[in-house]
Scaffold this active site. Structure first.
Site, PDB file in Angstrom:
ATOM      1  N   GLY A   1       0.816  -1.212   0.000  1.00 38.48           N
ATOM      2  CA  GLY A   1       0.000   0.000   0.000  1.00 38.48           C
ATOM      3  C   GLY A   1       0.841   1.248   0.000  1.00 38.48           C
TER       4      GLY A   1
ATOM      5  N   GLY B   1       1.133   8.106   3.037  1.00 40.26           N
ATOM      6  CA  GLY B   1       1.692   9.449   2.977  1.00 40.26           C
ATOM      7  C   GLY B   1       2.627   9.610   1.803  1.00 40.26           C
ATOM      8  CG  MET B   2       5.410  12.168   2.235  1.00 37.14           C
ATOM      9  SD  MET B   2       6.700  13.153   2.977  1.00 37.14           S
ATOM     10  CE  MET B   2       7.184  12.149   4.358  1.00 37.14           C
ATOM     11  N   GLY B   3       5.200   7.597   1.175  1.00 28.14           N
ATOM     12  CA  GLY B   3       5.939   6.395   0.824  1.00 28.14           C
ATOM     13  C   GLY B   3       5.078   5.302   0.228  1.00 28.14           C
TER      14      GLY B   3
ATOM     15  CB  VAL C   1       4.410  -0.175   2.590  1.00 28.24           C
ATOM     16  CG1 VAL C   1       4.917  -1.324   3.430  1.00 28.24           C
ATOM     17  CG2 VAL C   1       4.508   1.136   3.359  1.00 28.24           C
TER      18      VAL C   1
ATOM     19  CE  LYS D   1       6.296   4.983   4.955  1.00 25.54           C
ATOM     20  NZ  LYS D   1       5.648   5.430   6.195  1.00 25.54           N
TER      21      LYS D   1
ATOM     22  CG  ASP E   1      -2.238   9.075  11.529  1.00 26.01           C
ATOM     23  OD1 ASP E   1      -3.446   9.310  11.782  1.00 26.01           O
ATOM     24  OD2 ASP E   1      -1.849   8.673  10.414  1.00 26.01           O
TER      25      ASP E   1
END
Lengths: 152, 622
Positions: free
Chosen positions: B91, B94-96, B98, B113, B206
């Site tokens: 999936g 954010g910016m990465g 995985v 990641k 988060d």
């Protein structure tokens, strides 16, 4: 569900995008942000958003031409459809050209398209009437659309 | 193209755009004359205007999404990161991105990641590195472990962490129909993991069920420190906080995250409170679906959540399996409500001071001991209500005060009026009784005698009046009236004593400088005149007239009466020179009031007499 990270949370309404993230990071580097008015801040945010998007588009475009040999794609999505990257770069150039002949209209397009400012906000920002903004938008949009079509 | 040309094109464009399509060309042909380029330019604009399908007609978010999607999920040509071989994409976060990967030599699965678009900015790479640093710092069985980290040839950073095969906390509880105790125990281990992070000065920021996975053995793993924040880190600039805020999942975000306020360990306490709420009530405290981000922010920052116990019972009327498993006694629910709402308090200062404190109360609950947390006191809630609705409360208080003031004002006025009316009624009654006694002579059966003489009446009246001590004002009035009557009957002695009594009483009741005393003075003056004691008469009437002049308007019947009396006294004394202006004044007064002619005629005659006598007096200068 066997992944450590889910693609998107269905309950999230503020769907975080890498783009917004990037724009915020960029804005964080401007020291005087904190002291600006909300409207002016939106104006700066629009500029940041344009920069980030154009930068991303430039990078995508370069990759597509084969400059970034490291990456290949999983699928052939890139080749299926006309490239947003190229169109964005064309828009960027056309906006620069518009800024030469009519700076106010260029600023309006940038605020409206990249920053999402609404007509009253832009009218206040540029100190002209809302009717003028609507006229400017119609003409500038038609002209830019023509430019984009020519560049295809 | 220059500005002039562009303005020319625009002007024609706007003019033509409003015309019907068929007339546009004709209009342009006449307007452009021989300038074919101009016409072509305007026509091109009109064409685009009618089409309205350029990129500018779409939303920038859509454009951005498409753009970033275009070259989404890049992967190594060899699909290998060091000893790891990519299996599939798990999936994006954010910016990465995985990936699920397999370690080629050992064969176990890991999650890798990588930072997408690392080239975009150093800030981006710094954020990724900080996540990696924090993960490396955290060494806890309930936190997904960091194994390895490296950078690709082109500078793209990546790291390897524990691959967690599990389901989100809430899904797990629902699927396994966990009891409240089981849920609380799992929640407790989440808290322990978060507490460990806090001990390393890392705030997760988060926390949400999808970041808390439960493995098949029932153990939990805390994931995704992507927007976590290291307290006291060098980089405490505003953008960090704001980034965190913007990337936060709003349903679990604390009010201070929404507002962009100070972020601390209480922020995580709040999110844990929301997770506990969801575990207990099977619903989120606030329904944010179909809300705009702005509305969601307002709700989270201002609205008070329903108690989890009430929310759990209100599951759309249908008892779900969850509510069945969520049975607890009433007092247990009260404790759970307090625990949950304390953790979720809008004011960070009123939440649990630390995750440790929250864990303590979870333990208290599980052991059946009283909680440390207390529900908000009435005083606090009232104070908060007033602060939140300062304007409304102020206005209400003002209205209340106004109403209260009016009520008091009218009550006082009504009471006074009522007292006056009562006194008046009592006086009337007394006078009535007096009159009855006067005519019946104390013999009610016999009734008034046929040969009743005025003098007899007056004598009786005097006696009756003398026993009316209860109301001296009425007594004085009676003395005055009876005295007048005696005087007119020529019984000067009786008149003298009664009028003197009246004057005394009135002076005592109303003061010597009052209208009532003046009336008595004038009446006594008339008596003295009739008695022939003219000097006394003049003195008394003058005194009465002076009092009258001080208190009354220039034109007044009492003033006229006093003046006329003085005039007569002066005439009687033969002081015609002084009498004439006084009589003239009395006449003016009476005519100004439209007094009945007889009185005026009488005065008129007296005046004429005075004038004629004065005119015929030989020594007029004396």
């Amino acid at each position: 569900m066997a992944s450590s990270v889910r693609r998107s949370d269905p309950r999230a309404t503020l769907n975080p995008t890498a783009l917004v993230n990037e724009a915020w990071l960029k804005l964080g580097n401007s020291p005087r942000i904190a002291s600006t008015s909300p409207l002016h801040f939106k104006r700066i945010a629009a500029r940041a958003m344009r920069q980030v998007l154009i930068e991303a588009a430039r990078h995508r475009n370069a990759n597509k031409r084969g400059a970034g040999a490291v990456f290949v794609t999983f699928d052939d999505r890139l080749d299926r459809r006309p490239s947003y990257a190229k169109e964005l770069l064309d828009l960027d150039r056309a906006l620069d050209e518009l800024a030469q002949i009519h700076p106010r209209q260029a600023m309006m397009v940038e605020s409206r398209f990249f920053g999402g400012l609404d007509t009253p906000e832009i009218a206040q920002l540029l100190e002209v009437s809302e009717a003028t903004i609507l006229r400017d938008w119609r003409a500038a949009k038609a002209w830019l659309a023509h430019k984009l079509r020519q560049a295809r | 193209m220059d500005s002039t040309r562009w303005n020319q094109i625009q002007a024609l464009f706007h003019e033509a755009a409003d015309l019907p399509l068929l007339q546009q060309r004709a209009f342009l042909q006449s307007a452009c004359r021989d300038d074919d380029d101009l016409m072509a330019d305007v026509l091109a604009l009109l064409e685009e205007d009618a089409r309205g399908s350029s990129m500018l007609d779409s939303d920038v978010a859509h454009v951005a999404h498409e753009l970033l999607d275009e070259a989404c999920l890049p992967v190594m040509k060899s699909k290998e990161f060091g000893p790891y071989r990519i299996v599939r994409v798990l999936g994006e976060a954010g910016m990465g991105v995985v990936y699920l990967a397999e370690r080629t030599d050992l064969g176990h699965h890991v999650a890798i990641k990588i930072l997408r678009d690392a080239w975009l900015s150093p800030a981006r790479r710094e954020r990724f590195a900080s996540e990696q640093r924090m993960l490396a710092q955290l060494n806890h069985p309930s936190i997904a472990r960091l194994y390895d980290a490296d950078t690709l040839q082109d500078g793209t950073p990546w790291f390897v962490m524990e691959y967690v095969e599990g389901v989100p906390l809430t899904e797990y509880c629902a699927a396994n129909d966990c009891s409240i105790e089981e849920r609380l125990k799992m929640f407790r281990s989440v808290c322990v993991a978060v507490q460990h992070a806090h001990a390393q000065a890392v705030i997760h920021r988060d926390l949400k069920p999808s970041n808390i996975l439960v493995k098949s053995d029932g153990s939990i793993r805390l994931l995704d420190f992507g927007i976590a924040k290291q307290l006291e880190s060098l980089d405490v600039s505003m953008d960090q906080t704001r980034t965190g805020l913007r990337l936060m999942t709003p349903a679990y975000a604390a009010p201070e995250q929404i507002r962009g306020g100070r972020i601390g360990i209480q922020t995580d306490v709040y999110s844990l409170g929301v997770i506990l709420y969801e575990l207990l009530a099977d619903h989120l405290p606030f329904d944010l679906s179909n809300r705009t981000p702005g509305e969601a922010e307002t709700i989270l920052a201002e609205q008070e959540p329903e108690k989890p116990s009430a929310r759990a019972k209100r599951t759309n009327g249908i008892p779900s399996p969850v509510t069945r498993s969520l049975s607890a006694s009433k007092s247990s629910w009260a404790d759970l409500d307090v625990m949950c709402l304390t953790a979720m308090h809008k004011d960070p200062q009123r939440r649990y001071a630390s995750v440790e404190a929250l864990i303590r109360d979870v333990d208290h609950y599980l052991k059946g001991e009283p909680l440390d947390a207390r529900p908000d006191s009435l005083r606090y809630r009232v104070g908060k209500f007033v602060r939140r609705n300062r304007r409304a409360v102020g206005a209400a208080a003002l209205v209340f005060l106004a109403i209260f003031g009016l009520v008091v004002f009218y009550t006082v006025r009504l009471t006074r009026a009522r007292n006056a009316a009562l006194a008046e009624a009592a006086r009337t009654q007394r006078v009535q009784r007096f009159m009855q006694n006067l005519f019946q002579g104390g013999d009610e059966e016999a009734g008034p005698a046929d040969d009743l003489r005025v003098v007899t009446l007056l004598d009786r009246g005097t006696q009756q009046a003398k026993i009316l001590d209860a109301d001296p004002a009425v007594q004085a009035d009676l003395y005055e009236e009876i005295g007048d009557s005696y005087e007119q009957l020529g019984k000067y002695d009786q008149a003298d004593s009664l009028l003197n009594l009246a004057l005394e009483k009135r002076r005592a009741i109303y003061g010597p400088d009052s209208a009532e005393s003046a009336e008595s003075l004038v009446a006594l003056g008339i008596l003295r005149k009739d008695q022939g004691r003219l000097e006394d008469a003049e003195r008394l009437v003058t005194e009465g007239l002076d009092i009258r002049k001080r208190h009354l308007p220039p034109v007044h019947p009492a003033l006229a009466k006093a003046s006329a009396t003085l005039g007569r006294v002066m005439v009687a004394r033969g002081e015609y020179v002084q009498a004439i202006p006084i009589l003239e004044a009395a006449l003016r007064q009476q005519s100004a009031q439209g007094q009945p002619p007889p009185t005026s005629w009488e005065l008129w005659e007296i005046w004429q007499i005075a004038s004629s006598i004065w005119a015929t007096t030989p020594n007029r200068n004396s």
